[in-house]
Design an enzyme around this catalytic site. Structure first.
Site, PDB file in Angstrom:
ATOM      1  N   ASP A   1       0.838  -1.193   0.000  1.00 39.32           N
ATOM      2  CA  ASP A   1       0.000   0.000   0.000  1.00 39.32           C
ATOM      3  C   ASP A   1       0.876   1.246   0.000  1.00 39.32           C
ATOM      4  O   ASP A   1       1.596   1.514   0.960  1.00 39.32           O
ATOM      5  CB  ASP A   1      -0.904  -0.017   1.237  1.00 39.32           C
ATOM      6  CG  ASP A   1      -2.007   1.021   1.177  1.00 39.32           C
ATOM      7  OD1 ASP A   1      -1.990   1.858   0.251  1.00 39.32           O
ATOM      8  OD2 ASP A   1      -2.886   0.995   2.059  1.00 39.32           O
TER       9      ASP A   1
ATOM     10  N   HIS B   1      -0.515   4.144  -0.092  1.00 36.43           N
ATOM     11  CA  HIS B   1      -1.349   4.992   0.763  1.00 36.43           C
ATOM     12  C   HIS B   1      -1.453   6.425   0.259  1.00 36.43           C
ATOM     13  O   HIS B   1      -1.771   7.345   1.026  1.00 36.43           O
ATOM     14  CB  HIS B   1      -0.821   4.980   2.203  1.00 36.43           C
ATOM     15  CG  HIS B   1      -1.894   5.005   3.234  1.00 36.43           C
ATOM     16  ND1 HIS B   1      -2.180   6.116   4.008  1.00 36.43           N
ATOM     17  CD2 HIS B   1      -2.767   4.047   3.636  1.00 36.43           C
ATOM     18  CE1 HIS B   1      -3.170   5.848   4.834  1.00 36.43           C
ATOM     19  NE2 HIS B   1      -3.553   4.591   4.624  1.00 36.43           N
TER      20      HIS B   1
ATOM     21  N   GLU C   1     -10.282   2.866  -1.825  1.00 37.15           N
ATOM     22  CA  GLU C   1     -10.825   3.097  -0.492  1.00 37.15           C
ATOM     23  C   GLU C   1     -11.245   4.547  -0.287  1.00 37.15           C
ATOM     24  O   GLU C   1     -12.020   4.842   0.626  1.00 37.15           O
ATOM     25  CB  GLU C   1      -9.822   2.676   0.582  1.00 37.15           C
ATOM     26  CG  GLU C   1      -8.572   3.528   0.657  1.00 37.15           C
ATOM     27  CD  GLU C   1      -7.491   2.895   1.519  1.00 37.15           C
ATOM     28  OE1 GLU C   1      -7.187   3.455   2.588  1.00 37.15           O
ATOM     29  OE2 GLU C   1      -6.966   1.842   1.126  1.00 37.15           O
TER      30      GLU C   1
ATOM     31  N   HIS D   1     -11.812  -2.954   1.093  1.00 35.74           N
ATOM     32  CA  HIS D   1     -11.101  -2.326   2.201  1.00 35.74           C
ATOM     33  C   HIS D   1     -12.005  -2.353   3.433  1.00 35.74           C
ATOM     34  O   HIS D   1     -13.197  -2.101   3.332  1.00 35.74           O
ATOM     35  CB  HIS D   1     -10.790  -0.880   1.790  1.00 35.74           C
ATOM     36  CG  HIS D   1     -10.069  -0.064   2.793  1.00 35.74           C
ATOM     37  ND1 HIS D   1     -10.705   0.833   3.625  1.00 35.74           N
ATOM     38  CD2 HIS D   1      -8.745   0.037   3.088  1.00 35.74           C
ATOM     39  CE1 HIS D   1      -9.811   1.441   4.380  1.00 35.74           C
ATOM     40  NE2 HIS D   1      -8.618   0.987   4.078  1.00 35.74           N
TER      41      HIS D   1
END
Length: 383
Positions: A184, A186, A236, A286
């Protein structure tokens, strides 16, 4: 049957639960939350329920979704869609209990008997994170995801890149090739660095790279995907089918990770997943949240062919020690074995919330905010 009342419970460390009541005594539960924006979502849920739902028939799930979404001239976004999501969870829970069936059976029936779950790996030191991965592998998990970097400047040094790759390599060595390892980013990595970082990961065969760019730069995902063999994932921080549409038509992603608590609930997540199937895009939902959100996400996963894996952050391997699973009357509700969670068969969301314990926990002060990170020069970094 009519909706007659509702309550909201903020419980530690950062969760918000919705109880929706009917005049026939059937109760539904939902989990409307944006981590770090709990009070914002609480206000939005209150506004929507009081303004549009009280006195209504709860079984009209699709109508209520459209009404709550379209009732405002300004719509979408994280706050409104997360509020709508929690309400939608509760409406489907009521509907399933009314008909005596799990939600996934009302959505067409189950296509699988169990669903692979992945475990989140925290930590920064390669040896520590490798030890954690090995421990969880021994507990039965067969899929993992870890953050690639912490604060990461728009242009970084070779040493910083090497350190990030070393962490992933340590996990891959710890679990070998018998496990899935997702990475990830992010949204912490800039466009100038993203393609090179993904290239460096290719020899480690990650199952996907998640959020290589911020969602604000969704128009650039295709440029990353075109330059690598690693599957690109995101989702997400996308809040409806309309946010995902361009990613599909651009061929920009191979995997999406919608969150049933932010993407408008079960109703909208089911539509997003169906759209993804038309483009041969896999879905790995997620869900680093509580048991109500996890139960809601599973309902979509068990009736959707292209949902291949589910995130969980509940310590399914040890329900007796899990703080989040204590919110349920039976912490062992979710049966976990060999990396899989078994199909829930109870009505509605398939869980029974321990309301007495929830009320007890709601007496605590819940006031969690995202940490604010900074780079060495004092500028704000992505969290």
């Amino acid at each position: 049957m009519k909706i007659v009342d509702f309550e909201l419970f903020a419980v530690p460390p950062r969760w918000l639960l919705l109880k929706l009541e009917t005049d026939e005594g059937i109760v539904g539960w939902g989990e409307p939350i944006i981590q770090g924006r709990l009070e914002t979502v609480r206000a939005a849920v209150t506004e929507l329920v009081e303004g549009y739902l009280l006195g209504s028939d709860p079984l009209r799930t699709e109508y209520h979704w459209r009404k709550l979404y379209q009732s405002g001239y300004f719509r979408g976004g994280p706050a409104l869609m997360s509020a709508l999501a929690g309400i939608d969870h509760a409406l489907w829970d009521i509907k399933g209990r009314h008909y005596g069936a799990p939600v996934h059976e009302l959505l067409g029936g189950h296509v699988r008997d169990r669903l692979l779950v992945y475990q989140w790996l925290g930590g920064e030191n390669p040896d520590d994170i490798a030890a954690s991965a090995k421990q969880d592998y021994d507990r039965g998990y067969r899929a993992f995801k870890l953050n690639f970097v912490r604060e990461f400047r728009p242009i970084e040094t070779t040493a910083a890149v090497d350190r990030a790759v070393e962490r992933v390599a340590a996990v891959r060595d710890a679990v070998d090739d018998d496990a899935y390892v997702g990475v990830d980013f992010h949204g912490r990595v800039s466009k100038p660095m993203a393609a090179e970082l993904v290239r460096r990961l290719e020899p480690l065969d990650p199952m996907f790279v998640d959020q290589p760019l911020l969602p604000e730069h969704a128009d650039s995902f295709a440029s990353i995907a075109d330059r690598t063999t690693v599957p690109i994932a995101t989702g997400e921080r996308f809040y409806s089918r309309y946010d995902f549409k361009q990613l599909f038509t651009d061929g920009a992603v191979s995997v999406i990770q919608p969150d049933v608590t932010h993407v408008g609930g079960i109703s909208e997540m089911r539509k997003v997943v169906s759209m993804a199937e038309a483009f041969d895009v896999a879905v790995v939902p997620h869900c680093p949240l509580g048991p109500v959100a996890f139960a809601a996400s599973l309902q979509v996963g068990f009736c959707s062919q292209n949902v291949v894996m589910q995130e969980q952050d509940l310590d399914l391997h040890d329900p007796g020690a899990s703080q989040r699973l204590k919110l349920l009357e039976d912490p062992a509700t979710f049966t976990f074995e060999n990396g899989y969670v078994e199909r829930p068969t109870g009505p509605g969301l398939g869980i029974e919330v321990d309301e007495e314990y929830v009320r007890e926990q709601a007496q605590a002060q819940v006031n969690w905010y995202n940490p604010v990170w900074h780079h060495e020069d004092g500028s704000v970094a992505e969290w």
